[in-house]
Design an enzyme around this catalytic site. Structure first.
Site, mmCIF file in Angstrom:
data_model
loop_
_atom_site.group_PDB
_atom_site.id
_atom_site.type_symbol
_atom_site.label_atom_id
_atom_site.label_comp_id
_atom_site.label_asym_id
_atom_site.label_seq_id
_atom_site.Cartn_x
_atom_site.Cartn_y
_atom_site.Cartn_z
ATOM 1 N N HIS A 136 0.852 -1.194 0.000
ATOM 2 C CA HIS A 136 0.000 0.000 0.000
ATOM 3 C C HIS A 136 0.887 1.243 0.000
ATOM 4 O O HIS A 136 1.019 1.952 0.991
ATOM 5 C CB HIS A 136 -0.930 0.007 1.219
ATOM 6 C CG HIS A 136 -2.035 1.007 1.116
ATOM 7 N ND1 HIS A 136 -3.317 0.727 1.523
ATOM 8 C CD2 HIS A 136 -2.079 2.276 0.637
ATOM 9 C CE1 HIS A 136 -4.091 1.787 1.318
ATOM 10 N NE2 HIS A 136 -3.344 2.739 0.776
ATOM 11 N N LYS A 219 -6.340 -0.040 -8.899
ATOM 12 C CA LYS A 219 -6.774 0.450 -7.589
ATOM 13 C C LYS A 219 -8.068 1.235 -7.729
ATOM 14 O O LYS A 219 -8.139 2.214 -8.462
ATOM 15 C CB LYS A 219 -5.689 1.345 -6.983
ATOM 16 C CG LYS A 219 -6.134 2.126 -5.754
ATOM 17 C CD LYS A 219 -6.473 1.213 -4.571
ATOM 18 C CE LYS A 219 -7.050 1.993 -3.399
ATOM 19 N NZ LYS A 219 -6.147 3.002 -2.856
ATOM 20 N N HIS A 221 -10.491 3.660 -5.799
ATOM 21 C CA HIS A 221 -10.419 4.580 -4.658
ATOM 22 C C HIS A 221 -11.638 5.482 -4.658
ATOM 23 O O HIS A 221 -12.041 6.009 -5.699
ATOM 24 C CB HIS A 221 -9.147 5.429 -4.728
ATOM 25 C CG HIS A 221 -8.819 6.106 -3.438
ATOM 26 N ND1 HIS A 221 -9.559 7.152 -2.935
ATOM 27 C CD2 HIS A 221 -7.834 5.877 -2.525
ATOM 28 C CE1 HIS A 221 -9.043 7.549 -1.782
ATOM 29 N NE2 HIS A 221 -7.990 6.785 -1.511
ATOM 30 N N HIS A 248 -10.404 0.843 -2.021
ATOM 31 C CA HIS A 248 -10.723 1.754 -0.913
ATOM 32 C C HIS A 248 -12.173 2.147 -1.167
ATOM 33 O O HIS A 248 -12.465 2.856 -2.125
ATOM 34 C CB HIS A 248 -9.763 2.942 -0.969
ATOM 35 C CG HIS A 248 -10.098 4.090 -0.076
ATOM 36 N ND1 HIS A 248 -9.122 4.810 0.585
ATOM 37 C CD2 HIS A 248 -11.269 4.683 0.269
ATOM 38 C CE1 HIS A 248 -9.683 5.794 1.277
ATOM 39 N NE2 HIS A 248 -10.986 5.732 1.089
ATOM 40 N N HIS A 322 -6.702 13.744 2.226
ATOM 41 C CA HIS A 322 -7.816 13.706 1.281
ATOM 42 C C HIS A 322 -8.282 15.093 0.861
ATOM 43 O O HIS A 322 -9.407 15.258 0.398
ATOM 44 C CB HIS A 322 -8.957 12.854 1.847
ATOM 45 C CG HIS A 322 -8.582 11.415 1.945
ATOM 46 N ND1 HIS A 322 -8.535 10.595 0.838
ATOM 47 C CD2 HIS A 322 -8.169 10.669 2.989
ATOM 48 C CE1 HIS A 322 -8.129 9.395 1.215
ATOM 49 N NE2 HIS A 322 -7.900 9.414 2.514
#
Length: 568
Positions: A136, A219, A221, A248, A322
């Site tokens: 990760h 991935k 997300h 995620h 974020h």
């Protein structure tokens, strides 16, 4: 006539043997030697007046005729499959044999030949593990790689393009052009590297081109939109090209709840990042997915283990990672919804039960790239102190130690289709190995070997008359430079990229090898971490139950492997 030695004298000379116990750093964890491949009275050891000399433990056999390039003598191997004392032979950058080294002309049962072309590395009193695998990684800055290898990590998988806003939040290397540039950059480092493309798309063509460009996985997300449609499309493309998907999930439950995400999986293999949820995912119950047979669950290290400081540090980390604004109430609410003491406490116990299979970092994006191994063993220690010995463990913690070492070695290798190359101390695999002094185990490796060559090591003053004067710290060695790093490390790509000659077109100097076997995996393949409890989360109190049993524990107020070892 036989010669008798006390156990203490033997251990001080040749390292511990069967029945001896070794404490891991300053933890409450002890391991016990299960088997000894060496021969009492016929051990090999290097040094003045010692055994590895011509006509004694060293044979005249050339490397071309079977002698190994490097022998590690009398090391204690700690791996998922066992805790054994052995000599380790390394040839052509790979582990040749775990067994008894020496001169077959004068010694019995020799299966690792020492010759004039053999280098020696003393493993007496040392613990040998496979190099760690961190799956990760936000590739935000190249300096992460130095920190990671200095901690014992030898393989890094993730995504990114540097300190771009997208990379700061999501582990994606999006699009062919970015993928090509990162593959070219990989040549500069003594680290096995693999890159994930962006998986968020409701149509396949934008995903397929990234796999053709070399992505070893995709991935999904939430910051790019992890909806049931994108999940289904991404997994369908991954199935077609045999690459892994990491996810995620949707913290805000905008496009559905955890049940909708599980339904979108359609029983297909998927690696769920930070499965507890503080790192992101359906609030408050993403943790439920660790009970699904097709889900390969991992943690990221900021919640490992649960301590009195865990909750306080997470809010600020989350706001930065974020791209949230503390002046916007909705952004603050989003952040606070992810931080739950109840699920973090349950995560500790689920690791100890073997229900969470892996631990990774989430580097510079709420995780610390140099602390994967430390945090894993701190979690193991905390569970030993709070829950006692595991069933089957007695005076030693062998099962617990093997379970936890698997979380950052073999299980991430299996999950991402690279276990034929790395992930364990087994013959035929790349010789990515770490040697540890027991008192520093898990904290500071003594030597990190990449592809059979020392790449990083504890090293003293280069102007000193011997290697040991202070300051001693981890420094790059010859295996980290120029052509040596390319000969001793791998770049992982997709089979589709190999078939399209992408490594040759890009002029890559490292060996590029394909990932494989990712799509038929189930949790049953996770070594010593395959438990499938039925998980329930109370939506009001966030209490977590596994098979009806409440999972709760107190936060740690003090941990081992911490201030005792570090000035800062």
């Amino acid at each position: 006539m036989p010669y008798r030695m006390s156990r203490q004298a033997y251990a001080e000379t040749y390292g511990p043997t069967v029945g001896d116990r070794i404490r891991l750093a300053d933890t409450e964890l002890f391991i016990q030697v299960e088997q000894d491949f060496t021969t009492y009275g016929d051990e090999v050891k290097f040094g003045g007046g010692k055994v590895i000399r011509d006509g004694m433990g060293q044979s005249p056999i050339a490397n071309a005729d079977g002698a190994v390039d490097l022998v590690i003598t009398n090391a204690l191997i700690l791996d998922w499959w066992g805790i054994v004392k052995a000599d380790i032979g390394i040839k052509d950058g790979k582990i040749f044999k775990i067994g008894k080294a020496g001169n077959p002309y004068i010694q019995d049962h020799v299966d690792i030949i020492i010759g004039p072309g053999t280098e020696a590395l003393a493993g007496e009193g040392m613990i040998l593990t496979a190099g760690g695998i961190d799956t990760h990684i936000h590739f935000i800055c190249p300096q992460q790689i130095e920190v990671a290898i200095a901690s014992g990590i030898t393989t890094m998988i993730g995504g990114g393009t540097g300190p771009a806003t997208g990379t700061n939040a999501t582990t994606c290397t999006p699009g062919p052009w970015n993928m090509y540039r990162m593959l070219q950059a990989a040549d500069a480092f003594p680290m096995n590297l693999g890159f994930l493309g962006k998986g968020n798309a409701s149509q396949p063509q934008g995903l397929t081109e990234q796999i053709f460009a070399g992505a070893i996985g995709l991935k999904l997300h939430e910051d790019w939109g992890t909806t049931p449609a994108t999940i289904d499309t991404c997994l369908s493309v991954a199935d077609e090209y045999d690459v892994q998907v990491a996810i995620h999930t949707d913290t805000l439950n905008e496009a559905g709840f955890v049940e909708d995400t599980i339904a979108a999986f359609k029983n297909r293999a998927i690696h769920t990042y930070h499965t507890e949820g503080a790192g992101g995912g359906h609030a408050p119950d993403i943790i439920k997915v660790c009970g699904q047979a097709n889900v390969l669950p991992s943690s990221t290290n900021p919640t490992r283990p649960y301590t009195v400081n865990t909750l306080d540090e997470h809010l600020d980390m989350l706001m930065v990672c974020h791209h949230l604004d503390p002046a916007i109430a909705e952004d603050v609410a989003f952040a606070e919804s992810r931080i739950r003491r109840e699920t973090i406490a349950a995560e500790d116990i689920l690791h100890d039960l073997g229900a969470f299979s892996m631990i990774a970092s989430d580097s510079q994006a709420m995780g610390r790239v140099g602390e994967v191994i430390i945090r894993t063993w701190q979690t193991s220690h905390k569970m030993k102190v709070q829950r006692g010995s595991l069933a089957g463990d007695g005076k030693a913690d062998n099962l617990r130690a093997k379970r936890y070492v698997a979380k950052y070695t073999i299980n991430p290798a299996i999950t991402h289709g690279i276990s034929q190359y790395v992930g364990s101390v087994e013959a035929g695999k790349l010789a990515d190995l770490c040697l540890w002094r027991p008192g520093f185990f898990g904290v500071k490796p003594e030597i990190v070997i990449k592809g059979g060559m020392i790449a990083w090591s504890q090293m003293g003053d280069a102007n000193a008359s011997i290697p040991t004067p202070q300051p001693v710290h981890m420094r790059p060695m010859f295996g980290s430079f120029a052509g040596a790093r390319n000969a001793t490390s791998l770049t992982f790509v997709s089979q589709a990229a190999l078939e399209r000659d992408i490594p040759q077109q890009l002029g890559l100097r490292k060996s590029a090898v394909a990932v494989s076997g990712t799509r038929q995996l189930t949790k049953q393949e996770m070594k010593l971490n395959d438990a499938l409890p039925h998980i329930e989360v109370d939506p009001e109190t966030y209490e977590v139950r596994a098979d009806g049993e409440l999972l709760t524990c107190e936060p740690a107020t003090v941990l081992p492997m911490a201030q005792r070892y570090f000035l800062f």
